[in-house]
Design an enzyme around this catalytic site. Sequence first.
Site, PDB file in Angstrom:
ATOM      1  N   GLY A   1       0.872  -1.319   0.169  1.00 45.22           N
ATOM      2  CA  GLY A   1      -0.004   0.087  -0.135  1.00 45.22           C
ATOM      3  C   GLY A   1       0.916   1.487  -0.136  1.00 45.22           C
TER       4      GLY A   1
ATOM      5  N   LEU B   1      -4.024  -7.011  -7.643  1.00 49.00           N
ATOM      6  CA  LEU B   1      -3.544  -8.181  -8.753  1.00 49.00           C
ATOM      7  C   LEU B   1      -4.692  -9.072  -8.964  1.00 49.00           C
ATOM      8  CD1 LEU B   1      -0.173  -8.739  -6.366  1.00 49.00           C
ATOM      9  CD2 LEU B   1      -0.665  -6.920  -8.327  1.00 49.00           C
TER      10      LEU B   1
ATOM     11  N   HIS C   1       1.233   0.352 -13.649  1.00 46.65           N
ATOM     12  CA  HIS C   1       1.985  -0.801 -14.029  1.00 46.65           C
ATOM     13  C   HIS C   1       3.422  -0.586 -13.845  1.00 46.65           C
ATOM     14  CE1 HIS C   1       2.399  -5.058 -15.195  1.00 46.65           C
ATOM     15  NE2 HIS C   1       3.128  -4.480 -15.977  1.00 46.65           N
TER      16      HIS C   1
END
Length: 193
Positions: A12, A84, A103
Amino acid sequence: MMNIEIWASGGGTNADTLIRYFKNVADISVVSVGCNRREAGVFQVAKQHAIPSMYWGKSNWNTKDILAELAERKVDYIVLAGFLKLVPAEVTQAYNGRIVNIHPSLLPAYGGKDMYGIHVHNAVLANKEEFTGITIHEVNEEFDKGKVLAQYTTKLSPLTEGLDSIKSKIQTLEHTNFAPVVDAWIRSKTLIP
Ligand code: GAR
């Protein structure tokens, strides 16, 4: 007011950066965090900022309920920050053009299923690339295939680069650029002055 929900699966650090950034933006708020891994550090991040978090794992994932919750919380945009799991088509349809992902590679290189986190860095290292970077893109029903909004590049030293150094270079790019790009992207959609 535009409301963002962050979806994440890991530590995070990007969620933390996004939450901090939008605290200083008057008309866009991070209202909640969703996560599909019970042990993910992002729960702690949400707690530190007193932001409500939801856990949807394999056993309790229900797309219909999640969509109903999103509507209840009046979520306008979903920001994937290290999420994910493939976002179900019902969600990408309901939030068409309103989901963004980060990404850790220069897509289309090193994208697709199973290309995430350190798997990307290891593949980049194995190929002795001279450059890598990050991609911020809209999300559709396929992994890493939506419209690219921005890409940032960093130079690598093919002979001396290691996992730690590449991770740190990518994190610096992510933490510097993700939140401002999300901010500008939302403004471009909503014409907030
Ligand atoms: C980030 O590097 C992000 O680009 C990557 O996961 C990491 C999450 O880190 N996302 C993907 O690989 C998506 N395919 P964080 O939990 O510290 O924000």
